[in-house]
Design an enzyme around this catalytic site. Structure first.
Site, PDB file in Angstrom:
ATOM      1  N   GLY A  73     -48.718 -14.345 -49.581  1.00 54.08           N
ATOM      2  CA  GLY A  73     -48.991 -12.925 -49.523  1.00 54.08           C
ATOM      3  C   GLY A  73     -47.814 -12.063 -49.516  1.00 54.08           C
ATOM      4  N   THR A  74     -46.605 -12.418 -48.848  1.00 50.58           N
ATOM      5  CA  THR A  74     -45.511 -11.698 -49.015  1.00 50.58           C
ATOM      6  C   THR A  74     -44.868 -11.833 -50.138  1.00 50.58           C
ATOM      7  OG1 THR A  74     -45.154 -12.117 -46.437  1.00 50.58           O
ATOM      8  CG2 THR A  74     -43.164 -11.797 -47.812  1.00 50.58           C
ATOM      9  N   SER A 203     -53.756 -13.717 -49.719  1.00 52.66           N
ATOM     10  CA  SER A 203     -53.076 -14.981 -49.261  1.00 52.66           C
ATOM     11  C   SER A 203     -54.092 -16.178 -48.950  1.00 52.66           C
ATOM     12  CB  SER A 203     -52.521 -14.407 -47.933  1.00 52.66           C
ATOM     13  OG  SER A 203     -52.234 -15.356 -47.063  1.00 52.66           O
ATOM     14  N   ALA A 204     -53.789 -17.149 -49.297  1.00 51.57           N
ATOM     15  CA  ALA A 204     -55.047 -18.202 -49.452  1.00 51.57           C
ATOM     16  C   ALA A 204     -55.370 -18.577 -48.038  1.00 51.57           C
ATOM     17  CB  ALA A 204     -54.728 -19.522 -50.430  1.00 51.57           C
ATOM     18  N   HIS A 205     -54.513 -18.579 -47.175  1.00 51.04           N
ATOM     19  CA  HIS A 205     -54.629 -19.380 -45.795  1.00 51.04           C
ATOM     20  C   HIS A 205     -55.392 -18.296 -45.020  1.00 51.04           C
ATOM     21  CE1 HIS A 205     -51.579 -17.264 -43.222  1.00 51.04           C
ATOM     22  NE2 HIS A 205     -51.043 -16.938 -44.209  1.00 51.04           N
ATOM     23  N   CYS A 330     -46.572  -7.540 -24.204  1.00 50.63           N
ATOM     24  CA  CYS A 330     -45.763  -8.509 -23.466  1.00 50.63           C
ATOM     25  C   CYS A 330     -45.924  -9.800 -24.349  1.00 50.63           C
ATOM     26  CB  CYS A 330     -46.570  -9.043 -22.268  1.00 50.63           C
ATOM     27  SG  CYS A 330     -46.206  -7.700 -21.084  1.00 50.63           S
TER      28      CYS A 330
END
Lengths: 393, 211
Positions: A73-74, A203-205, A330
């Protein structure tokens, strides 16, 4: 961990569907060839890639040649955003993005700003919806591109691409619309023609496909410059080695996700409703973050449990083999509360106690019910330890 | 790089010791705040004769390491004299837990801070002790010793990141910090400094300059 895994973090990643692995295996083991002309092995692979493009194109209501397979995707974000900005820089250097975009998109724009491009970041309301009046005001004569995250990964808000397009069309010049649809694709219907979208990243994942595989849609006629250079075998915008098993796996994951699309969405809605109703009825002082159920992404829920902190909740669930995500400072690498929660008017405390649940097709009713059981215990125990909220009880 | 807790941190988080409150405590103190993401309250019962901590309890709003460090410092303080308990340090608390990730070291500081504040509360009430908590360079430096730079898990004074502390006649404070403007922990350090400075009565403005 003896209990069966409940994985409610599909927005981060998902497990590979067995059918996807099966589809990929021949291309990892025996059909290791590259696409080419004339030879039997070359043409077989070329046809496999064409088939994969067709599978994706159909789901977006577009043409196969408008589909590029990328390495994530990036990668798709970078190719599209940088490519469009660079190609049109004589016309303008201004882009419009938002304060609630996915960090992978914001990172591309921050990089472009260092190269002299200028951006306007429009804000969103408490539910995560973009302020479209701000969008209208943000348009400049040199605006080239507007880029937004289609489904907000933290709040689950689905942006109205069609309404955005309409506003962009009020400008005198062509303004391209890019949607980061990594979280939206397979969860909400996308018709790029009807919505007037010029480019999309996928994005495939995120939907049980292989990791490191992305999909880029670019509308024919989009003025886009190559940002990566090398040997171009199939995809002009993505030269270099072609990840054929990844392409096959991505296409298989797309096929599975769209096989019974309406049924799958109805199933997600059922799970979402079950989780929401159980949580809000059994755990007091729980607050929904983002739009109401009917409006938000069907595979997404985000709830703040007041008076306690999210990393502690997330870890308690992890001990029981239940996996979620949190907006707590956190759990971040630099102790900052989630910027989307903060940019949509929430307090540090609200962000701190927020837990995100996102689904894929392997989530079951039983898994949801076990999650609620464990959460009920966890929240009660952490509240017992907390100094907050005592006066009200 | 993955951040991982030690087994002891996990154990103290799963089954913390000394959770709760004490009815009519001899002393108590709260450090941190919900707005800062962590808060800890410590309650003490002290034998007036021996000055030994007979009972100690805590309540924590925070993450796993916040709960675990509160659990360990209450274990360390229980049964000790006030003078001995004062000497417990955040480094010691971290070591007792088998170490903390650098980004979590501030939890140990908060735990020890809450314990020391509770002890101070006891000393004020029972020994009539006065503490110099005025706005002086020395006290500002002392307060900044509690600000941890999360990248390495050490306080900003020991790391020599504080280059200058200035206080003018109207109690306006200037702190010069040697941290890069793009440093991912800058916001956190600034936030922590502001939180520490707000505790001084009559403080004017606080300016943090990067040098």
């Amino acid at each position: 961990m003896s209990e069966k895994e409940v994985y409610l973090d599909s927005c981060k990643t998902t497990k590979l569907a067995p059918e996807v692995l099966d589809a990929m295996m021949p291309f990892l083991k025996n059909k290791y060839w590259y696409p080419g002309s004339f030879t039997s092995i070359g043409t077989e692979i070329a046809e496999v890639i064409e088939q994969a493009q067709q599978t994706v194109a159909k789901t977006l209501n577009t043409e196969p040649e408008e589909i590029t397979f990328t390495s994530g995707g990036t990668d798709a974000n970078n190719i599209a955003i940088q490519g469009i900005m660079q190609a049109n820089k004589e016309r303008g250097k201004h882009f419009i993005c938002s304060t609630v975009s996915h960090p992978s998109v914001l990172a591309v724009f921050q990089g472009l700003e260092k190269l002299g491009f200028e951006g306007t970041y429009i804000s969103a309301n408490k539910d995560g919806y973009l302020d479209l009046d701000e969008l209208r005001d943000a348009i400049r004569p040199d605006t080239v591109l507007a880029a937004f995250t289609h489904v907000n990964h933290i709040l689950g808000a689905v942006q109205d691409a069609k309404a955005i397009r309409k506003i962009l069309d009020e400008a005198d010049q062509k303004i391209y619309l890019f949607m980061d649809s990594c979280e939206a694709y397979t969860k909400v219907p996308i018709d790029v023609q009807d919505m007037g979208i010029d480019a999309i990243s996928i994005s495939a994942h995120k939907f049980n496909g292989p990791k490191g595989n992305g999909i880029l849609y670019t509308k024919k006629g989009t003025k886009i410059r190559q940002t990566q250079f090398g040997i171009t075998r199939v995809f002009k915008l993505k030269p270099g080695a072609i990840n054929i098993p990844g392409i096959v796996g991505s296409a298989k994951a797309v096929e599975l996700a769209f096989k019974d699309f309406d049924k799958t969405i109805a199933y997600y809605r059922e799970l979402q409703k079950l989780l929401y109703n159980q949580l809000l009825s059994r755990i007091p002082d729980s607050i929904l973050n983002g739009p109401p159920l009917g409006e938000r992404s069907p595979a997404h829920l985000n709830v703040t449990f007041r008076y306690i902190e999210g990393e502690a909740i997330m870890m308690m669930l992890d001990f029981e083999n239940i996996h979620v995500d949190t907006g707590s400072a956190c759990s971040s690498e630099n102790l900052k509360p989630n910027y989307i929660m903060m940019n949509t008017g929430r307090t540090h405390e609200e962000s701190h106690g927020s837990v995100r649940f996102t689904f894929d097709r392997f989530v079951t009713r039983e898994g949801i019910l076990r999650t609620v059981d464990v959460l009920e215990r966890t929240v009660a125990e952490l509240r017992r330890r907390s100094p907050l909220g005592k006066k009200e009880s | 790089m993955a951040i991982k807790y030690s087994e002891l941190v996990i154990e103290h988080f799963k089954n913390p010791h000394n959770v709760g409150t004490i009815d009519n405590p001899d002393a108590e103190a709260t450090e941190g705040s919900p707005a800062c993401g962590d808060q800890l309250t410590v309650y003490l019962k002290v034998d007036p004769e021996t000055q030994k901590i007979e009972d100690i309890k805590f309540q924590s709003y925070g993450c796993a390491s916040n709960i675990a460090t509160a659990s360990i410092i209450t274990d360390l303080a229980l049964g000790k004299s006030i003078e001995e308990a004062k000497k417990i340090t955040w480094k010691q608390a971290s070591e007792e837990l088998g170490g903390l990730p650098p980004v979590k070291m501030h939890c140990s500081v908060l735990a020890v801070d809450a314990l020391r504040s509770a002890i101070k509360d006891w000393e004020k009430k029972n020994l009539g002790k006065q503490f110099d908590e005025s706005l002086t360079k020395k006290n500002v430096e002392k307060a900044l010793q509690k600000v941890i730079y999360g990248k390495v898990g050490v306080d900003i004074i020991s790391l020599k990141l504080v280059k200058y502390i200035g206080i003018d006649d109207e109690n306006n404070v200037v702190i010069e910090l040697a941290i890069g403007k793009d440093d991912s922990f800058l916001d956190d350090v600034k936030h922590e400094i502001m939180e520490r400075m707000e505790k001084f009565d009559n403080i004017g403005s606080v300016k943090i300059a990067l040098v």
